[in-house]
Design a protein around this motif. Structure first.
Motif, short mmCIF file in Angstrom:
data_model
loop_
_atom_site.label_atom_id
_atom_site.label_comp_id
_atom_site.label_asym_id
_atom_site.label_seq_id
_atom_site.Cartn_x
_atom_site.Cartn_y
_atom_site.Cartn_z
N SER A 32 -32.59 -19.77 -22.10
CA SER A 32 -33.07 -20.95 -22.84
C SER A 32 -32.43 -22.22 -22.30
O SER A 32 -33.08 -23.26 -22.20
N LEU A 33 -31.16 -22.11 -21.93
CA LEU A 33 -30.47 -23.28 -21.38
C LEU A 33 -31.08 -23.69 -20.04
O LEU A 33 -31.11 -24.87 -19.71
N MET A 34 -31.56 -22.69 -19.29
CA MET A 34 -32.21 -23.02 -18.01
C MET A 34 -33.49 -23.80 -18.26
O MET A 34 -33.84 -24.70 -17.50
N ASP A 35 -34.19 -23.46 -19.34
CA ASP A 35 -35.39 -24.24 -19.71
C ASP A 35 -34.99 -25.66 -20.10
O ASP A 35 -35.65 -26.62 -19.71
N VAL A 36 -33.90 -25.76 -20.85
CA VAL A 36 -33.41 -27.09 -21.24
C VAL A 36 -33.07 -27.89 -19.98
O VAL A 36 -33.44 -29.06 -19.85
N ALA A 37 -32.41 -27.21 -19.05
CA ALA A 37 -32.00 -27.88 -17.80
C ALA A 37 -33.21 -28.28 -16.96
O ALA A 37 -33.13 -29.19 -16.14
N LYS A 38 -34.33 -27.58 -17.18
CA LYS A 38 -35.56 -27.90 -16.43
C LYS A 38 -36.25 -29.13 -17.04
O LYS A 38 -36.69 -30.02 -16.33
N PHE A 39 -36.34 -29.15 -18.38
CA PHE A 39 -37.10 -30.22 -19.06
C PHE A 39 -36.29 -31.49 -19.28
O PHE A 39 -36.84 -32.59 -19.24
N MET A 40 -35.00 -31.32 -19.54
CA MET A 40 -34.17 -32.47 -19.94
C MET A 40 -34.12 -33.58 -18.88
O MET A 40 -34.32 -34.75 -19.24
N PRO A 41 -33.90 -33.26 -17.59
CA PRO A 41 -33.87 -34.35 -16.60
C PRO A 41 -35.20 -35.08 -16.50
O PRO A 41 -35.24 -36.31 -16.34
N GLU A 42 -36.30 -34.32 -16.61
CA GLU A 42 -37.64 -34.92 -16.56
C GLU A 42 -37.83 -35.86 -17.75
O GLU A 42 -38.35 -36.97 -17.61
N LEU A 43 -37.38 -35.39 -18.91
CA LEU A 43 -37.48 -36.19 -20.14
C LEU A 43 -36.64 -37.46 -20.01
O LEU A 43 -37.09 -38.55 -20.36
N MET A 44 -35.44 -37.30 -19.49
CA MET A 44 -34.54 -38.45 -19.34
C MET A 44 -35.11 -39.47 -18.35
O MET A 44 -35.03 -40.67 -18.57
N ARG A 45 -35.71 -38.93 -17.26
CA ARG A 45 -36.28 -39.81 -16.24
C ARG A 45 -37.44 -40.63 -16.83
O ARG A 45 -37.51 -41.85 -16.66
N LEU A 46 -38.30 -39.93 -17.57
CA LEU A 46 -39.44 -40.61 -18.19
C LEU A 46 -38.95 -41.62 -19.23
O LEU A 46 -39.44 -42.75 -19.28
N ALA A 47 -37.96 -41.21 -20.04
CA ALA A 47 -37.41 -42.11 -21.07
C ALA A 47 -36.80 -43.35 -20.42
O ALA A 47 -36.92 -44.45 -20.93
N ASN A 48 -36.20 -43.14 -19.28
CA ASN A 48 -35.59 -44.27 -18.57
C ASN A 48 -36.67 -45.20 -18.02
O ASN A 48 -36.60 -46.42 -18.17
N ASN A 49 -37.71 -44.60 -17.40
CA ASN A 49 -38.80 -45.40 -16.82
C ASN A 49 -39.57 -46.19 -17.88
O ASN A 49 -40.06 -47.28 -17.61
N LEU A 50 -39.66 -45.62 -19.07
CA LEU A 50 -40.43 -46.28 -20.13
C LEU A 50 -39.58 -47.26 -20.95
O LEU A 50 -40.06 -47.84 -21.92
N GLY A 51 -38.32 -47.39 -20.58
CA GLY A 51 -37.44 -48.34 -21.28
C GLY A 51 -36.88 -47.79 -22.58
O GLY A 51 -36.29 -48.53 -23.38
N ILE A 52 -37.05 -46.49 -22.80
CA ILE A 52 -36.58 -45.89 -24.06
C ILE A 52 -35.04 -45.83 -24.08
O ILE A 52 -34.42 -46.15 -25.09
N VAL A 53 -34.47 -45.48 -22.93
CA VAL A 53 -33.00 -45.37 -22.85
C VAL A 53 -32.37 -46.74 -23.09
O VAL A 53 -31.40 -46.87 -23.85
#
Lengths: 136, 63
Positions: A106-127
């Motif tokens: 499950s952590l490997m899934d988290v490690a797969k999705f989390m960076p993508e989510l962070m990248r998108l959140a950063n690009n959209l100004g959410i961070v």
């Protein structure tokens, strides 16, 4: 003078020994603390992204993307938490190992999705907005 | 190189032996308490409660 030096040396040595003994946090405590930190990061993204989507500050398409990634990450974190609870509660080594394997998957899934989510959140100004909210 | 005479050695031993003895007792007690805490039901309950709270804190994204 010599006796003072010996005492200082003894105190230093003993501080080191006691430090090693008390500094040993169990793997369970360390894992739970990491788990809590991950959930805080994810919740922070939600708390900023959701109101931005509701207010129309992010396009529908991007909102769907971030929602999808958030939901996948959340699901993996919840599954990891369930597995961790079984591993901590179990006395049986086989159950504990099987639960830890599920936890790691499950952590490997988290490690797969989390960076993508962070990248998108950063690009959209959410961070950026999240940081600004935290400062206010 | 300073010389250490027999009197100094006796003084050092007199101080060092009880200090080492007391410290080894402290270390044993600390280790025993850590080992007990790791496996105690209270500790498990508190860790599980923390996981459940973390899980509950992540909201589902609903429209």
């Amino acid at each position: 003078m010599k006796i003072n030096s010996l005492l200082i040396l003894l105190i230093l040595l003993c501080s080191l020994v006691i430090g090693c003994a008390t500094g040993k946090a169990s793997w369970k405590q360390e894992t739970v603390t990491s788990y809590e930190s991950t959930s805080i990061v994810l919740t922070g993204i939600y708390n900023t992204a959701k109101p931005m989507c509701d207010a129309g500050q992010i396009s529908k398409e991007n909102c769907e993307k971030i929602k999808s990634l958030y939901t996948k990450t959340r699901s993996a974190i919840i599954t990891a938490g369930d597995a961790l609870k079984i591993a901590i509660n179990s006395e049986d080594i086989f159950t504990q190992n099987a639960s830890m394997e599920l936890f790691q998957r499950s952590l490997m899934d988290v490690a797969k999705f989390m960076p993508e989510l962070m990248r998108l959140a950063n690009n959209l100004g959410i961070v950026k907005k999240e940081v600004a909210n935290a400062e206010n | 190189m300073p010389k250490i005479n027999a009197e100094d050695v006796v003084k050092i031993v007199e101080i060092a032996v009880p200090v080492i003895g007391a410290l080894s007792k402290i270390v044993s007690e600390v280790k025993r308490q850590i080992e007990n805490a790791e496996g105690s039901p209270e500790d498990k309950e508190s860790l599980i409660k923390r996981i459940e709270e973390a899980q509950a804190s992540i909201p589902a994204w609903e429209n």
